[in-house]
Scaffold this active site. Structure first.
Site, PDB file in Angstrom:
ATOM      1  N   GLY A   1      56.138  40.883  69.162  1.00  0.00           N
ATOM      2  CA  GLY A   1      56.362  42.311  69.293  1.00  0.00           C
ATOM      3  C   GLY A   1      55.240  43.056  68.602  1.00  0.00           C
ATOM      4  CE1 TYR A   2      50.746  43.253  70.558  1.00  0.00           C
ATOM      5  CE2 TYR A   2      52.697  42.973  71.908  1.00  0.00           C
ATOM      6  CZ  TYR A   2      51.418  42.592  71.567  1.00  0.00           C
ATOM      7  OH  TYR A   2      50.812  41.547  72.219  1.00  0.00           O
ATOM      8  CB  ILE A   3      54.226  46.850  63.725  1.00  0.00           C
ATOM      9  CG1 ILE A   3      55.190  45.739  63.307  1.00  0.00           C
ATOM     10  CG2 ILE A   3      54.299  48.023  62.768  1.00  0.00           C
ATOM     11  CD1 ILE A   3      54.922  45.162  61.936  1.00  0.00           C
TER      12      ILE A   3
END
Length: 155
Positions: A28-30
């Protein structure tokens, strides 16, 4: 500082007889700020945080900083990721002195399989296995961060 030099291709044939290792990956991408990303990845039983910079003009090289982090931290950091996750199975396929990373995407990106090869220089010549298809290095649609927002099922 480390730079990643890699090229990305669609997969058009069978490579599975040559796979030496496979891992399930959830990422996932912060943050995704244009071409720059902060990614959290769980690969098997390990966690990672990665910062990637903007690609150069050819799309082949970009800054990449990655550190292994405790699995529990990676699980917790996934809660900070916006927009869900990208899931895939990564297969390692050695061929003629290079290891191709072949990603079979799952979920909303099912049906998409891409292969990446890391190089020592942008102009490095390498042998291409018969199952390697069209090069998509410069096509941003195939970036994992983009597949999260614009999944393959919607193309």
């Amino acid at each position: 500082m480390a730079f990643e030099i890699e090229r990305k291709f669609l997969v058009k044939g069978d490579y599975k007889d040559s796979v030496t290792k496979s891992d399930h990956i959830v990422q996932g991408y912060i943050a995704t700020l244009g071409p720059k990303t902060v990614r959290i990845r769980i690969r098997g039983d390990k966690g990672y945080i990665t910062i990637k910079g903007k690609s150069n003009a050819t799309g082949v090289s970009r800054f990449e900083w990655e550190k292994e982090i405790p699995l529990g931290d990676a699980v917790q950091l996934m809660d900070l990721c916006d927009g869900g996750v990208v899931e895939k199975v990564r297969h390692l396929v050695p061929f003629a002195g290079h290891t191709f990373e072949v990603d079979e995407f799952l979920g909303d990106n099912s049906g998409l399989t891409v292969a990446e090869v890391e190089l020592r220089s942008e102009d490095e010549v390498f042998d291409r296995p018969s199952w390697l298809g069209e090069e998509v290095t410069q096509d941003r649609r195939y970036r994992n961060s983009n597949l999260l927002v614009h999944p393959f099922k919607d193309w």
